[in-house]
Structures are given as structure tokens and as C-alpha cells.
Design an enzyme around this catalytic site. Structure first.
Site, short mmCIF file in Angstrom:
data_model
loop_
_atom_site.label_atom_id
_atom_site.label_comp_id
_atom_site.label_asym_id
_atom_site.label_seq_id
_atom_site.Cartn_x
_atom_site.Cartn_y
_atom_site.Cartn_z
N VAL A 176 96.68 31.68 58.37
CA VAL A 176 97.99 31.30 57.10
C VAL A 176 97.66 31.24 55.97
O VAL A 176 99.24 31.79 55.13
CB VAL A 176 97.04 29.60 57.91
CG1 VAL A 176 98.79 28.69 56.97
CG2 VAL A 176 97.81 29.34 59.16
N GLU A 177 96.87 31.22 55.40
CA GLU A 177 96.20 31.94 53.52
C GLU A 177 97.49 33.33 53.35
O GLU A 177 98.05 32.80 52.42
CB GLU A 177 95.34 31.30 53.68
CG GLU A 177 94.74 29.54 52.77
CD GLU A 177 95.77 28.70 52.31
OE1 GLU A 177 96.26 29.83 51.21
OE2 GLU A 177 96.00 27.95 52.45
N THR A 178 96.54 33.97 53.98
CA THR A 178 96.63 35.84 53.31
C THR A 178 97.43 36.48 54.31
O THR A 178 97.55 37.52 53.78
CB THR A 178 95.78 35.95 52.66
OG1 THR A 178 94.75 35.84 53.37
CG2 THR A 178 95.39 35.24 51.71
N TYR B 282 100.51 21.92 58.02
CA TYR B 282 99.46 23.00 57.47
C TYR B 282 98.49 22.63 58.42
O TYR B 282 97.89 23.85 59.00
CB TYR B 282 99.26 23.09 55.96
CG TYR B 282 98.17 24.34 56.06
CD1 TYR B 282 98.18 24.66 55.35
CD2 TYR B 282 97.14 23.70 56.05
CE1 TYR B 282 97.67 26.29 55.18
CE2 TYR B 282 95.91 24.51 55.09
CZ TYR B 282 95.64 26.22 55.57
OH TYR B 282 94.75 26.49 55.02
#
Length: 359
Positions: free
Chosen positions: A129-131, A333
Site C-alpha cells: 500500500v505504501e510504495t 488504510y
């Protein structure tokens, strides 16, 4: 990503551009900014650094107008929509990238799970999800981004003073990191909010939670997936992850006895016993009924019902669900991270169960 997780939630950017247009022409360098230079002297005195060295590097930082545009909330924010949010992350490209990441780094993921008690699928979900497993780590100079937010945070923001103070702390930590690791402050690259590497750690979190998980004598969250894996697991463990506890349970309601206002008042903070939830109209499955500890009713909107949106979705969050939100203070998230990791895990299990072709 941040020195404290609640702040982290407000600055994590999970979809960010990394092209050359991120660096807009700066208005000026902070060498000409009186407050920035006063701050440089304070940092030097507080941390025993050479005043000229601190002034030099803060003075080299450039104000980046694009950062101020990106940090500002949209003028007409859309209604929260869990279904749309989920579709951004639980989709074929990210799932397949997650499978490749897990295959390539299965040993590090297994070791992190054994050492910290954090499931491999959750680490895979967060980095995905982050990168997108390192594809989008940001290309802003972190020095510029942090200085811009430290000294020119938009005054229209209702918490402008507190946010500016937060970013000043992260700027100071970036300088300390640079000194400690012998890296020029201008060389760090990251998001418009100053987050770096595969897991998008802010400088304070880098110093508190990043670990040398590959044993090469240095911490590298950009170039070492093993370090990123170990650091994410360490972060979650430090924020209270409990091995073996689920993150959430399904929620069903007895409409006749449902006290939704009371149940939603604590937001995502676990506050109710199993017995209390049941007395206020929540129907729990057998696993949830056996849960030891407090629980929260988590509401996720699916658009504006008045504009044709679907009714909200609900889950029963545990202390571990709350821990995931310490990485980014958002139930949307957290559930996206959890469901991406679960989807990748299912796909991996399905692949591994297929019979191998014979010669």
C-alpha cells in the site's frame, strides 16, 4: 513513518508521483529566512552540532510550492468511500507485485514473523500500500520538503502551528541522521511529506524503529527490502502488536437493540467488552465471542447515501487493528493493508498448492 503515529496518519501519501515535475522552481533558499536560521541555531545548540554546519544545510533547502499544494486538503473533499478506496489497492497489479515480493524475500518475511510476531502478510500489505513494493518511494529532496513544511506550512490549516512544529522536529532529526550516517542532508529522497524508503518512514521513525535486518552493518530502507521488512515488523511490535490476535471480526446487528451512537463514540479505539457489544445490539460470530480484550465498532462509509452511495460497512476491530492504524491513522488504510496482505497470501497459497509439472 513518523516520530509519532498519529501525526504519521496525516502525512502518509500512498499514491504519489515520482516524475521530474515534482521539483518545481523554488522561490528561494532558506538561507534568507530569518526564522529558519534562528531554528538552525537552536538545533545546533540543543544537539551539540556546529552552528555553521546546520545553517549551511538548512540554508540550502529550497521552498517547493508543489509540496504546499499537495499537503493542502482538497477544496471540496469527496465523501469517504471504502469500496473505491479498496479498489485502489486490492487490484491485480499490486497483488501480483506482492506475490513477487513475497517470493523474493520469503526468508526475511518468515524471520520477521518469528522475531516480532507480526504476520508476513501484514508486512507485505503495508509495503504494498505504501510504495507498491518500492516502485513509488517519492523523488522530492526530503530536506526541501521538510523545510517547506516546517517554515511555510499553510496558515489556513486549523492546526498550522502544531503541524509546522512537527515538521521542524523531523527536519532536525534528518540533520542528526545525516550526521550519524555520514550522508549529506540533500541526498535523502522521499515523498512530499518527507517519508522515505519502501515503508515510507519519517526521519524520527527511521531512527526509532528502522533495523539492520540483513546484517550488512547499515540500515537502508530504500535499497534493502530485508531492512524494510524487519523495520515494519519492529514498528508494529513497538506499537503493541499481539501475536496470534486477529485484527478484526465481522459485524452484524440486531436492529431492535442497536445503540449505534454509543458504539461509534470512541471511534476506532477498542473500548467495549464482548458482553457490552452484544448488549448494545452487535451480533458476534463464535470467534469474536471468545475474544479476550476490548473491541471497537469500526465504521467505513461508502459514499454519501444522499447522493446514491451505499450504506456504511462495519467491522469489529481488536487491539491489533488499532495497532495497524498507528502506522497511518485511518481505518480505511488499515483495512486496505490487511485485505491486500490477505489477498496476496491466498494467491500465494493457491500457487504453492498447484502440482508441479512433470518432465
Amino acid at each position: 513513518m513518523m516520530g509519532t503515529a498519529p501525526v504519521e496518519a496525516n502525512t502518509t501519501q500512498t499514491t504519489q508521483k515520482t516524475g521530474p515535475k515534482e521539483r518545481a522552481t523554488p522561490s528561494f533558499r532558506y538561507a534568507g529566512h530569518e526564522a529558519a536560521m534562528a531554528f538552525a541555531d537552536q538545533v545546533a545548540a540543543r544537539h551539540g552540532l556546529a552552528p555553521q554546519w546546520v545553517r549551511q544545510h538548512i540554508g540550502q533547502a529550497e521552498r517547493v510550492p508543489a509540496v504546499l499544494k499537495l499537503i493542502a486538503p482538497p477544496p471540496s473533499p469527496a465523501a469517504k468511500n471504502w469500496a473505491a478506496y479498496r479498489e485502489r489497492f486490492i487490484e491485480p497489479v499490486r497483488v501480483q507485485a506482492g506475490l513477487r515480493f513475497w517470493q523474493a524475500h520469503s526468508d526475511a518475511l518468515a524471520r520477521a514473523q518469528a522475531e516480532y510476531g507480526v504476520p508476513a502478510e501484514l508486512v507485505v500489505g503495508i509495503i504494498g500500500v505504501e510504495t507498491l513494493y518500492g516502485r513509488h518511494t517519492g523523488n522530492f529532496r526530503v530536506l526541501d520538503a521538510l523545510a517547506t513544511l516546517a517554515f511555510d506550512f499553510p496558515t489556513s490549516h486549523p492546526r498550522a502551528a502544531a503541524r509546522a512544529e512537527y515538521f521542524q522536529g523531523e527536519l532536525a532529526q534528518l540533520l542528526l541522521m545525516s550526521k550519524r550516517h555520514n550522508v549529506p542532508p540533500s541526498q535523502w529522497r522521499g515523498s512530499y511529506a518527507g517519508a522515505m524508503g519502501l515503508p515510507q518512514f519519517m526521519p524520527t521513525s527511521w531512527e526509532r524503529f528502522a533495523v539492520d535486518f540483513d546484517g550488512d552493518g547499515k540500515v537502508d530502507l530504500q535499497g534493502s527490502p530485508a531492512d524494510a521488512i524487519g523495520s515494519v515488523a519492529h514498528y508494529l511490535k513497538a506499537y503493541g502488536w499481539q501475536s496470534g490476535m486477529p485484527t478484526h471480526y465481522p459485524a452484524r446487528f440486531d436492529e431492535a437493540t442497536l445503540d449505534l451512537d454509543t458504539l461509534l463514540a470512541p471511534d476506532i479505539l477498542p473500548s467495549f467488552s464482548v458482553a457490552t457489544l452484544q448488549s448494545k445490539g452487535v451480533r458476534l460470530d463464535e470467534d469474536a465471542q471468545r475474544h479476550v480484550g476490548l473491541l471497537a465498532l469500526v465504521q467505513l462509509h461508502n459514499g454519501d447515501p444522499a447522493a446514491g452511495g451505499a450504506p456504511p460497512s462495519y467491522v469489529i476491530g481488536t487491539d491489533n487493528f488499532y495497532t495497524v492504524t498507528r502506522y497511518n491513522w485511518s481505518s480505511y488504510y488499515a483495512l486496505a493493508v490487511i485485505e491486500l496482505g490477505q489477498t496476496v497470501a491466498r494467491e500465494r497459497a493457491a500457487q504453492m498448492s498447484k502440482p508441479k509439472p512433470t518432465d
